[in-house]
Design a protein around this motif. Structure first.
Motif, PDB file in Angstrom:
ATOM      1  N   MET A  31       0.839  -1.198   0.000  1.00  0.00           N
ATOM      2  CA  MET A  31       0.000   0.000   0.000  1.00  0.00           C
ATOM      3  C   MET A  31       0.873   1.247   0.000  1.00  0.00           C
ATOM      4  SD  MET A  31      -2.724   1.381   2.877  1.00  0.00           S
ATOM      5  CE  MET A  31      -1.461   2.117   3.911  1.00  0.00           C
ATOM      6  N   THR A  32       0.540   2.197  -0.848  1.00  0.00           N
ATOM      7  CA  THR A  32       1.216   3.492  -0.848  1.00  0.00           C
ATOM      8  C   THR A  32       0.690   4.326   0.314  1.00  0.00           C
ATOM      9  OG1 THR A  32       1.459   3.449  -3.249  1.00  0.00           O
ATOM     10  CG2 THR A  32       1.674   5.586  -2.152  1.00  0.00           C
ATOM     11  N   THR A  33       1.591   4.847   1.128  1.00  0.00           N
ATOM     12  CA  THR A  33       1.163   5.709   2.224  1.00  0.00           C
ATOM     13  C   THR A  33       1.386   7.160   1.849  1.00  0.00           C
ATOM     14  OG1 THR A  33       3.321   5.542   3.300  1.00  0.00           O
ATOM     15  CG2 THR A  33       1.619   3.967   3.974  1.00  0.00           C
ATOM     16  N   HIS A  34       0.550   8.025   2.387  1.00  0.00           N
ATOM     17  CA  HIS A  34       0.573   9.448   2.055  1.00  0.00           C
ATOM     18  C   HIS A  34       0.677  10.286   3.317  1.00  0.00           C
ATOM     19  CE1 HIS A  34      -0.600   8.708  -2.140  1.00  0.00           C
ATOM     20  NE2 HIS A  34      -1.428   7.792  -1.666  1.00  0.00           N
ATOM     21  N   ARG A  35       1.182  11.496   3.137  1.00  0.00           N
ATOM     22  CA  ARG A  35       1.080  12.516   4.175  1.00  0.00           C
ATOM     23  C   ARG A  35      -0.135  13.354   3.808  1.00  0.00           C
ATOM     24  NH1 ARG A  35       3.804  15.033   8.284  1.00  0.00           N
ATOM     25  NH2 ARG A  35       3.562  17.293   8.490  1.00  0.00           N
ATOM     26  N   ILE A  36      -1.162  13.288   4.629  1.00  0.00           N
ATOM     27  CA  ILE A  36      -2.459  13.866   4.315  1.00  0.00           C
ATOM     28  C   ILE A  36      -2.755  15.019   5.261  1.00  0.00           C
ATOM     29  CG2 ILE A  36      -4.931  13.425   4.086  1.00  0.00           C
ATOM     30  CD1 ILE A  36      -4.242  10.452   3.690  1.00  0.00           C
ATOM     31  N   ALA A  37      -2.971  16.198   4.706  1.00  0.00           N
ATOM     32  CA  ALA A  37      -3.422  17.349   5.491  1.00  0.00           C
ATOM     33  C   ALA A  37      -4.938  17.438   5.385  1.00  0.00           C
ATOM     34  CB  ALA A  37      -2.789  18.636   4.976  1.00  0.00           C
ATOM     35  N   VAL A  38      -5.606  17.479   6.508  1.00  0.00           N
ATOM     36  CA  VAL A  38      -7.059  17.630   6.525  1.00  0.00           C
ATOM     37  C   VAL A  38      -7.374  19.044   6.977  1.00  0.00           C
ATOM     38  CG1 VAL A  38      -9.256  16.761   7.368  1.00  0.00           C
ATOM     39  CG2 VAL A  38      -7.329  15.181   7.070  1.00  0.00           C
ATOM     40  N   ILE A  39      -7.788  19.874   6.043  1.00  0.00           N
ATOM     41  CA  ILE A  39      -8.140  21.256   6.356  1.00  0.00           C
ATOM     42  C   ILE A  39      -9.586  21.268   6.842  1.00  0.00           C
ATOM     43  CG2 ILE A  39      -8.253  23.610   5.481  1.00  0.00           C
ATOM     44  CD1 ILE A  39      -5.436  22.251   5.548  1.00  0.00           C
ATOM     45  N   GLY A  40      -9.799  21.817   8.025  1.00  0.00           N
ATOM     46  CA  GLY A  40     -11.081  21.629   8.700  1.00  0.00           C
ATOM     47  C   GLY A  40     -11.047  20.368   9.535  1.00  0.00           C
ATOM     48  N   GLY A  41      -9.853  20.007   9.973  1.00  0.00           N
ATOM     49  CA  GLY A  41      -9.666  18.757  10.689  1.00  0.00           C
ATOM     50  C   GLY A  41     -10.228  18.733  12.097  1.00  0.00           C
ATOM     51  N   THR A  42     -10.705  19.866  12.601  1.00  0.00           N
ATOM     52  CA  THR A  42     -11.323  19.877  13.924  1.00  0.00           C
ATOM     53  C   THR A  42     -12.835  19.684  13.842  1.00  0.00           C
ATOM     54  OG1 THR A  42     -11.500  22.294  13.891  1.00  0.00           O
ATOM     55  CG2 THR A  42      -9.524  21.346  14.893  1.00  0.00           C
ATOM     56  N   GLY A  43     -13.396  19.746  12.633  1.00  0.00           N
ATOM     57  CA  GLY A  43     -14.824  19.520  12.459  1.00  0.00           C
ATOM     58  C   GLY A  43     -15.142  18.031  12.429  1.00  0.00           C
ATOM     59  N   PRO A  44     -16.417  17.658  12.552  1.00  0.00           N
ATOM     60  CA  PRO A  44     -16.783  16.240  12.618  1.00  0.00           C
ATOM     61  C   PRO A  44     -16.341  15.434  11.397  1.00  0.00           C
ATOM     62  CG  PRO A  44     -18.618  17.619  13.327  1.00  0.00           C
ATOM     63  CD  PRO A  44     -17.582  18.545  12.759  1.00  0.00           C
ATOM     64  N   GLN A  45     -16.552  15.966  10.194  1.00  0.00           N
ATOM     65  CA  GLN A  45     -16.172  15.213   9.004  1.00  0.00           C
ATOM     66  C   GLN A  45     -14.659  15.127   8.861  1.00  0.00           C
ATOM     67  OE1 GLN A  45     -17.156  16.871   5.126  1.00  0.00           O
ATOM     68  NE2 GLN A  45     -17.620  14.827   4.347  1.00  0.00           N
ATOM     69  N   GLY A  46     -13.975  16.253   9.056  1.00  0.00           N
ATOM     70  CA  GLY A  46     -12.524  16.259   8.916  1.00  0.00           C
ATOM     71  C   GLY A  46     -11.840  15.366   9.929  1.00  0.00           C
ATOM     72  N   LYS A  47     -12.273  15.438  11.178  1.00  0.00           N
ATOM     73  CA  LYS A  47     -11.678  14.598  12.220  1.00  0.00           C
ATOM     74  C   LYS A  47     -11.956  13.124  11.947  1.00  0.00           C
ATOM     75  CE  LYS A  47     -13.392  14.804  16.383  1.00  0.00           C
ATOM     76  NZ  LYS A  47     -13.738  15.312  17.735  1.00  0.00           N
ATOM     77  N   GLY A  48     -13.169  12.831  11.474  1.00  0.00           N
ATOM     78  CA  GLY A  48     -13.511  11.448  11.167  1.00  0.00           C
ATOM     79  C   GLY A  48     -12.708  10.886  10.018  1.00  0.00           C
ATOM     80  N   LEU A  49     -12.520  11.677   8.965  1.00  0.00           N
ATOM     81  CA  LEU A  49     -11.694  11.223   7.852  1.00  0.00           C
ATOM     82  C   LEU A  49     -10.245  11.050   8.286  1.00  0.00           C
ATOM     83  CD1 LEU A  49     -13.136  13.359   4.911  1.00  0.00           C
ATOM     84  CD2 LEU A  49     -13.194  10.855   5.082  1.00  0.00           C
ATOM     85  N   GLY A  50      -9.748  12.005   9.079  1.00  0.00           N
ATOM     86  CA  GLY A  50      -8.382  11.886   9.577  1.00  0.00           C
ATOM     87  C   GLY A  50      -8.185  10.615  10.380  1.00  0.00           C
ATOM     88  N   TYR A  51      -9.151  10.283  11.199  1.00  0.00           N
ATOM     89  CA  TYR A  51      -9.110   9.052  11.992  1.00  0.00           C
ATOM     90  C   TYR A  51      -9.035   7.826  11.094  1.00  0.00           C
ATOM     91  CZ  TYR A  51     -11.205   5.290  14.844  1.00  0.00           C
ATOM     92  OH  TYR A  51     -11.483   4.106  15.460  1.00  0.00           O
ATOM     93  N   ARG A  52      -9.875   7.779  10.071  1.00  0.00           N
ATOM     94  CA  ARG A  52      -9.901   6.618   9.171  1.00  0.00           C
ATOM     95  C   ARG A  52      -8.590   6.496   8.394  1.00  0.00           C
ATOM     96  NH1 ARG A  52     -14.090   2.970  10.293  1.00  0.00           N
ATOM     97  NH2 ARG A  52     -15.572   4.208  11.497  1.00  0.00           N
ATOM     98  N   PHE A  53      -8.080   7.616   7.900  1.00  0.00           N
ATOM     99  CA  PHE A  53      -6.834   7.566   7.133  1.00  0.00           C
ATOM    100  C   PHE A  53      -5.656   7.141   8.018  1.00  0.00           C
ATOM    101  CE2 PHE A  53      -8.761  11.107   4.326  1.00  0.00           C
ATOM    102  CZ  PHE A  53      -9.395  10.178   3.534  1.00  0.00           C
ATOM    103  N   ALA A  54      -5.599   7.677   9.224  1.00  0.00           N
ATOM    104  CA  ALA A  54      -4.496   7.341  10.124  1.00  0.00           C
ATOM    105  C   ALA A  54      -4.540   5.875  10.530  1.00  0.00           C
ATOM    106  CB  ALA A  54      -4.538   8.237  11.362  1.00  0.00           C
ATOM    107  N   ARG A  55      -5.725   5.359  10.798  1.00  0.00           N
ATOM    108  CA  ARG A  55      -5.855   3.937  11.140  1.00  0.00           C
ATOM    109  C   ARG A  55      -5.325   3.048  10.022  1.00  0.00           C
ATOM    110  NH1 ARG A  55     -10.988   1.318  13.651  1.00  0.00           N
ATOM    111  NH2 ARG A  55     -11.117   0.732  11.484  1.00  0.00           N
ATOM    112  N   ALA A  56      -5.467   3.515   8.785  1.00  0.00           N
ATOM    113  CA  ALA A  56      -5.012   2.732   7.635  1.00  0.00           C
ATOM    114  C   ALA A  56      -3.517   2.878   7.379  1.00  0.00           C
ATOM    115  CB  ALA A  56      -5.796   3.143   6.388  1.00  0.00           C
ATOM    116  N   GLY A  57      -2.815   3.671   8.202  1.00  0.00           N
ATOM    117  CA  GLY A  57      -1.366   3.770   8.104  1.00  0.00           C
ATOM    118  C   GLY A  57      -0.825   5.029   7.478  1.00  0.00           C
ATOM    119  N   HIS A  58      -1.709   5.968   7.104  1.00  0.00           N
ATOM    120  CA  HIS A  58      -1.250   7.225   6.527  1.00  0.00           C
ATOM    121  C   HIS A  58      -0.861   8.195   7.645  1.00  0.00           C
ATOM    122  CE1 HIS A  58      -2.678   5.914   2.598  1.00  0.00           C
ATOM    123  NE2 HIS A  58      -3.803   5.545   3.180  1.00  0.00           N
TER     124      HIS A  58
END
Length: 222
Positions: free
Chosen positions: A1-28
């Motif tokens: 799997m290719t891993t990425h450095r992912i910036a989530v702008i709006g990362g304190t909001g519900p959607q941004g934090k949730g996406l960040g959680y999912r991406f980080a769990r997958a190893g990004h």
């Protein structure tokens, strides 16, 4: 799997934090951006507290979050969208827009008209950041589900639209962090004009059925 450095702008909001959680769990490696570094780091601490393993999760202000990222997720309200996007260093990055321009009145939610009906939030982001590769995706995944306990939202599909085949593939692969399978290629970036306001329909369904609905495409054999 290719891993990425992912910036989530709006990362304190519900959607941004949730996406960040999912991406980080997958190893990004994820950076949650906010107006201030302190708010970004507070959200990152929440995500880290829920993770047993995966990639790194840190917080930063929005501009700093983008520095060094190869993927930038825009999980921000439509109000103030253009000013914020124009302020970010996005050249050379894959930009994922999950922005939904919506409005609410006594009759319920509905899609806002962007550029006289001939534009979308994703297309506006591409215009403001011509050196980026903008892809529309993750519009229809519930923030509640993203932050929920299920390992994968495997009864949903992530619809992905964009004009760069390479950038779309990056985002379609990232969708596996949420659903467990590759996202669905939904066509060119201009189809964000249809995908973004469709979220209003899901909000209406959620209100009627007291659920957190998503999208599943039949006939793909997956």
């Amino acid at each position: 799997m290719t891993t990425h450095r992912i910036a989530v702008i709006g990362g304190t909001g519900p959607q941004g934090k949730g996406l960040g959680y999912r991406f980080a769990r997958a190893g990004h490696d994820v950076v949650l951006g906010s107006r201030t570094r302190d708010r970004g780091e507070a959200a990152a601490a929440e995500v880290r507290d829920r993770m047993a393993s995966g990639g790194t999760v840190t917080g930063a202000d929005n501009v700093s979050a983008c520095e060094g990222a190869d993927v930038v997720v825009l999980a921000i309200p439509y109000d103030g969208h253009d000013e914020l996007v124009a302020s970010l260093p996005l050249d050379g990055t894959v930009v994922v827009s999950c922005v939904n321009p919506l409005a609410f009145d006594k009759a319920g939610p509905h899609g806002r008209v962007v550029d006289g009906g001939e534009g979308s939030a994703a297309e506006s982001a591409q215009r403001l950041a011509p050196g980026a590769h903008v892809v529309g995706a993750f519009h229809h995944v519930s923030a509640v589900s993203l932050w929920g306990e299920r390992d994968l939202l495997d009864d949903e599909d992530v619809l992905v639209c964009g004009d760069s085949a390479e950038a779309k593939q990056v985002v379609m692969d990232l969708a596996a962090a949420v659903t467990g399978r590759t996202g669905v290629d939904a066509g060119r970036l201009r189809l964000a004009r249809q995908l973004e306001p469709l979220t209003a329909v899901l909000i209406s369904i959620n209100k009627t059925y007291k659920t957190h609905s998503g999208i599943r495409v039949a006939g793909l054999g997956t």
